[in-house]
Scaffold this motif. Sequence first.
Motif, PDB file in Angstrom:
ATOM      1  N   TYR A  26     -37.301  34.542  31.763  1.00  0.00           N
ATOM      2  CA  TYR A  26     -37.830  33.322  31.226  1.00  0.00           C
ATOM      3  C   TYR A  26     -38.146  34.176  29.979  1.00  0.00           C
ATOM      4  CZ  TYR A  26     -42.380  32.131  28.881  1.00  0.00           C
ATOM      5  OH  TYR A  26     -43.004  31.630  28.359  1.00  0.00           O
ATOM      6  N   ASN A  28     -36.483  36.152  28.087  1.00  0.00           N
ATOM      7  CA  ASN A  28     -34.572  35.751  27.839  1.00  0.00           C
ATOM      8  C   ASN A  28     -34.237  35.218  27.512  1.00  0.00           C
ATOM      9  OD1 ASN A  28     -31.994  37.617  27.251  1.00  0.00           O
ATOM     10  ND2 ASN A  28     -32.325  38.673  29.228  1.00  0.00           N
ATOM     11  N   ASP A  29     -34.712  33.865  27.815  1.00  0.00           N
ATOM     12  CA  ASP A  29     -34.521  32.489  27.526  1.00  0.00           C
ATOM     13  C   ASP A  29     -34.904  32.172  26.439  1.00  0.00           C
ATOM     14  OD1 ASP A  29     -32.802  32.249  29.962  1.00  0.00           O
ATOM     15  OD2 ASP A  29     -34.782  30.960  30.803  1.00  0.00           O
ATOM     16  N   MET A  30     -37.081  32.648  26.144  1.00  0.00           N
ATOM     17  CA  MET A  30     -37.509  32.470  25.048  1.00  0.00           C
ATOM     18  C   MET A  30     -37.050  33.259  23.739  1.00  0.00           C
ATOM     19  SD  MET A  30     -39.805  30.196  25.771  1.00  0.00           S
ATOM     20  CE  MET A  30     -39.256  29.475  26.986  1.00  0.00           C
ATOM     21  N   ALA A  32     -33.635  33.497  23.918  1.00  0.00           N
ATOM     22  CA  ALA A  32     -32.626  32.954  23.121  1.00  0.00           C
ATOM     23  C   ALA A  32     -32.948  31.788  21.977  1.00  0.00           C
ATOM     24  CB  ALA A  32     -32.088  32.555  24.441  1.00  0.00           C
ATOM     25  N   GLU A  33     -34.205  30.848  22.861  1.00  0.00           N
ATOM     26  CA  GLU A  33     -34.188  30.312  22.138  1.00  0.00           C
ATOM     27  C   GLU A  33     -35.182  29.763  21.287  1.00  0.00           C
ATOM     28  OE1 GLU A  33     -36.500  27.459  24.610  1.00  0.00           O
ATOM     29  OE2 GLU A  33     -35.293  27.416  25.857  1.00  0.00           O
ATOM     30  N   GLY A  34     -35.224  31.157  20.710  1.00  0.00           N
ATOM     31  CA  GLY A  34     -35.834  32.470  19.106  1.00  0.00           C
ATOM     32  C   GLY A  34     -37.263  32.016  19.293  1.00  0.00           C
ATOM     33  N   ARG A  35     -37.945  31.476  20.390  1.00  0.00           N
ATOM     34  CA  ARG A  35     -39.493  31.253  20.502  1.00  0.00           C
ATOM     35  C   ARG A  35     -40.245  32.879  20.497  1.00  0.00           C
ATOM     36  NH1 ARG A  35     -41.195  27.255  24.431  1.00  0.00           N
ATOM     37  NH2 ARG A  35     -43.182  26.867  23.033  1.00  0.00           N
ATOM     38  N   ARG A  37     -39.427  37.337  19.324  1.00  0.00           N
ATOM     39  CA  ARG A  37     -38.397  38.283  18.743  1.00  0.00           C
ATOM     40  C   ARG A  37     -38.322  39.583  20.033  1.00  0.00           C
ATOM     41  NH1 ARG A  37     -38.667  41.919  14.169  1.00  0.00           N
ATOM     42  NH2 ARG A  37     -36.948  42.723  14.271  1.00  0.00           N
TER      43      ARG A  37
END
Length: 192
Positions: A26, A28-30, A32-35, A37
């Motif tokens: 989760y 990692n995904d966030m 990757a989505e720039g949500r 750092r």
Amino acid sequence: MAARKIKALLRCGALIQVVSPSAVKYINDMAAEGRLRWIPRKYKPNDLEGITLVFCTTDYKKLNSTVANECMKLGIWVNVADSAKESTFFMPAMMYQGDLTITVSTNGASPGYAAKLRKQFEDEFGPEYKEYLLLMRRLRKRIIAEMPDQERRRAVFAALVESDLPELIKNGEANKIEERIKECISTRKFDH
Ligand SMILES: C[C@@]1(CC(=O)O)C2=NC(=C\c3[nH]c(c(CCC(=O)O)c3CC(=O)O)Cc3[nH]c(c(CC(=O)O)c3CCC(=O)O)/C=C3\N/C(=C\2)[C@@H](CCC(=O)O)[C@]3(C)CC(=O)O)/[C@H]1CCC(=O)O
Ligand SMILES: NC(=O)c1ccc[n+]([C@@H]2O[C@H](COP(=O)([O-])OP(=O)(O)OC[C@H]3O[C@@H](n4cnc5c(N)ncnc54)[C@H](O)[C@@H]3O)[C@@H](O)[C@H]2O)c1
């Protein structure tokens, strides 16, 4: 643990920085989505610079404690996942249904019980409350604009919140909804 706290924070529009050598999918995904750092390394003391709120959620008790102490010295609010005693604030259990937010806290006595009550509220407050609050938002705007007498407005709002509108919405009784709104709007009773 960190992922749960992050979900709640993202909902509030927080700017999030995660310091940890590893991260669950989760996070990692966030990242990757720039949500958020993600800084993939161990904690360093100067990580606290410019930060307003800290969550210590590592599985390393001594480190959580050290970070909590640093935060206390710097006057930063800190939540310590494995120590209620060292936290300067707690997270409540939360549920949302559109504009409705319900939070439950047991003040650290039993987080599991807070979670259980949150589930009960989720069962009780279904999607009809989202609809109901959308309706109330529209009606309230209209009533404030069109009803100059404040006492009268209060009586109408009281009738609307005491009504069975959520039930009617749940049962899809569209014709009764209109009727009920009219009844509430024509009410004149007001209990002080
Ligand atoms: C509400 C919720 C919000 C969230 O985390 O976002 C939350 N804990 C949740 C779940 C949960 N946490 C734990 C269990 C296992 C069962 C149990 O222990 O009861 C379960 C149940 C589960 O996982 O279902 C273990 C646990 N929790 C804390 C410690 C350390 C300690 O007590 O010192 C330990 C390790 C204890 C040990 O070593 O065994 C501490 C805290 N947990 C809090 C909040 C704060 C007090 C809130 C309150 O009392 O109301 C506080 C003080 C600080 C904080 O974290 O903010 C979230 C529910 C979310 C939801 O499902 O809606
Ligand atoms: N507050 C709560 O509601 C609650 C609920 C369950 C568990 N806990 C407690 O929360 C803690 C974390 O539990 P978890 O299941 O998330 O553990 P976890 O092992 O999944 O995650 C711990 C993370 O800390 C990171 N970490 C370790 N050392 C670090 C360092 N020096 N610098 C930066 N990051 C570091 C690891 O890389 C890992 O990503 C445990 O102490 C557990 O007892 C609290």
